[in-house]
Design a protein around this motif. Sequence first.
Motif, PDB file in Angstrom:
ATOM      1  N   ILE A 174     -40.555 -21.596 -37.702  1.00 40.64           N
ATOM      2  CA  ILE A 174     -40.838 -20.272 -38.095  1.00 40.64           C
ATOM      3  C   ILE A 174     -40.545 -20.311 -39.372  1.00 40.64           C
ATOM      4  O   ILE A 174     -39.438 -20.544 -40.131  1.00 40.64           O
ATOM      5  CB  ILE A 174     -40.021 -19.339 -37.487  1.00 40.64           C
ATOM      6  CG1 ILE A 174     -40.327 -19.167 -35.807  1.00 40.64           C
ATOM      7  CG2 ILE A 174     -40.432 -17.939 -37.971  1.00 40.64           C
ATOM      8  CD1 ILE A 174     -41.514 -18.935 -35.341  1.00 40.64           C
ATOM      9  N   SER A 175     -41.614 -20.191 -40.409  1.00 39.35           N
ATOM     10  CA  SER A 175     -41.646 -20.015 -41.831  1.00 39.35           C
ATOM     11  C   SER A 175     -41.274 -18.626 -42.421  1.00 39.35           C
ATOM     12  O   SER A 175     -42.150 -17.883 -42.175  1.00 39.35           O
ATOM     13  CB  SER A 175     -42.706 -20.890 -42.530  1.00 39.35           C
ATOM     14  OG  SER A 175     -42.739 -21.064 -43.929  1.00 39.35           O
ATOM     15  N   ASN A 229     -44.440 -17.436 -44.586  1.00 38.92           N
ATOM     16  CA  ASN A 229     -45.523 -17.234 -44.031  1.00 38.92           C
ATOM     17  C   ASN A 229     -46.137 -15.715 -44.005  1.00 38.92           C
ATOM     18  O   ASN A 229     -45.117 -15.069 -43.717  1.00 38.92           O
ATOM     19  CB  ASN A 229     -45.770 -17.755 -42.613  1.00 38.92           C
ATOM     20  CG  ASN A 229     -46.993 -18.012 -41.956  1.00 38.92           C
ATOM     21  OD1 ASN A 229     -48.118 -17.191 -42.221  1.00 38.92           O
ATOM     22  ND2 ASN A 229     -47.330 -19.176 -41.660  1.00 38.92           N
ATOM     23  N   LEU A 285     -47.208 -15.150 -36.609  1.00 34.50           N
ATOM     24  CA  LEU A 285     -46.652 -16.499 -36.546  1.00 34.50           C
ATOM     25  C   LEU A 285     -44.984 -16.412 -36.769  1.00 34.50           C
ATOM     26  O   LEU A 285     -44.254 -17.127 -36.913  1.00 34.50           O
ATOM     27  CB  LEU A 285     -47.032 -17.358 -37.873  1.00 34.50           C
ATOM     28  CG  LEU A 285     -48.535 -17.573 -37.839  1.00 34.50           C
ATOM     29  CD1 LEU A 285     -48.856 -18.680 -39.032  1.00 34.50           C
ATOM     30  CD2 LEU A 285     -49.010 -18.341 -36.458  1.00 34.50           C
ATOM     31  N   GLU A 286     -44.742 -15.050 -36.822  1.00 28.70           N
ATOM     32  CA  GLU A 286     -43.136 -14.625 -36.882  1.00 28.70           C
ATOM     33  C   GLU A 286     -42.690 -14.691 -35.287  1.00 28.70           C
ATOM     34  O   GLU A 286     -41.515 -14.232 -34.970  1.00 28.70           O
ATOM     35  CB  GLU A 286     -42.997 -13.249 -37.518  1.00 28.70           C
ATOM     36  CG  GLU A 286     -43.114 -13.558 -38.950  1.00 28.70           C
ATOM     37  CD  GLU A 286     -42.996 -12.204 -39.757  1.00 28.70           C
ATOM     38  OE1 GLU A 286     -42.828 -11.366 -39.097  1.00 28.70           O
ATOM     39  OE2 GLU A 286     -43.148 -11.935 -40.989  1.00 28.70           O
ATOM     40  N   SER A 314     -43.399 -22.230 -30.636  1.00 26.08           N
ATOM     41  CA  SER A 314     -43.401 -21.664 -32.058  1.00 26.08           C
ATOM     42  C   SER A 314     -44.238 -22.435 -33.028  1.00 26.08           C
ATOM     43  O   SER A 314     -44.262 -23.605 -32.973  1.00 26.08           O
ATOM     44  CB  SER A 314     -41.699 -21.159 -32.541  1.00 26.08           C
ATOM     45  OG  SER A 314     -41.242 -22.479 -32.576  1.00 26.08           O
ATOM     46  N   ASP A 330     -45.848 -22.470 -37.430  1.00 26.11           N
ATOM     47  CA  ASP A 330     -46.553 -21.942 -38.512  1.00 26.11           C
ATOM     48  C   ASP A 330     -47.696 -22.644 -39.178  1.00 26.11           C
ATOM     49  O   ASP A 330     -47.967 -22.244 -40.264  1.00 26.11           O
ATOM     50  CB  ASP A 330     -45.359 -21.917 -39.552  1.00 26.11           C
ATOM     51  CG  ASP A 330     -45.002 -23.259 -40.187  1.00 26.11           C
ATOM     52  OD1 ASP A 330     -45.580 -24.332 -39.455  1.00 26.11           O
ATOM     53  OD2 ASP A 330     -44.181 -23.517 -40.805  1.00 26.11           O
TER      54      ASP A 330
END
Length: 368
Positions: free
Chosen positions: A21-22, A25, A30-31, A46, A48
């Motif tokens: 998880i970035s 981003n 994408l969270e 998960s 990113d």
Amino acid sequence: MEIKIMQNELLSLINISLRAISLKNNTSILEGILFIAKDNKLTLKSTDLELAIETSTDCKVDKDGEVLLNATMISNIIRKLPNDEVTIKVDREKVFIQSENSKFNIIAMDIYSYPEFPTFENKVDFTVQENLLKVATKQTIFAAAIDDYRIVLNGVDVEIENKNVDFVALDGHRIAKRSFKISENVENKVIIPPRALNELSKIVPEGSIVGVSLVRGSAIFTFENTIFSTRVIEGEYLNYRALFSYEHKTRVVVTRRDLINAIERANIIYKAEKGDLVTFSIDDTSILVEGSSEIGDLKDIIDIKKEGDDLKIAFNSKYVLEGLKTIEQDTVVITFNGRAGACIIRPEDENINYTYLVLPVLLQDYQY
């Protein structure tokens, strides 16, 4: 979906998933972490779009299903629950979480917007012990370039040939190279982003064996119940081998910690956090370490064993320190090929296949 799982087991899965998880981003979908419950197994996914992680464990599944939950929220919730059994029930977009007397009702994310997860072939090119992978990562990623226009220098070059694996990183000022042996006779090469190797090192369990696959623009690492994949950097890495000359004019054996301490004492007088020029004056029995700035200067003498010529040479202190600190052995061998040649640092133990090369800064007042 309805599952029951111990809090510590679920938190362990979530902590692994968070590595993909970035926070940089800008795509909110994408969270999320995708929870999949099926056949008495819980799988978390998960991504990113650069990293992707799939990790799973056995648990009691009363009803199969899947749900997408915000990674930060679910992590904070599970972290604060008592170390007891956790029940998670999903009814459409509503998610009910309970452990002992604590109850949460939250809203799930839109699962239909989540990107398709990459698929992996059940193929392993080679295996490596966890400790070797972590050491090779630690001893190279710091030397990779940051935002260099030569995109390949922003990664770690991994080359496999003749049952040998080389991890190499360089940024134009230094080169770090760590090698180790494997059992498999395969040939391949790939450039892996440092972030991927760093995140991987944080989640590989101690004592585990890691399977490595290099396929279709991805590097895939499998261990225990986890699959970790990363996109690789496309391009041809620089030909660095000619820079590792085994010829030298001066050879020094020195206690690593003594040299680190002297350089760090020199850094005290530098205002810039990145460090500054440190000068080595080498004679038959010692190195005189010198540093100076507008606020003061340092002179520090270290005992050594020397072969070859006397020498006065200077380096960016940061580059020398970073290389020395990745070496775990007490004694290092440093070779010099004149005041303009590269300095090469190695552990004195020849069974440790690590080489660190750093370029000097030319001195204007050279007197030898």
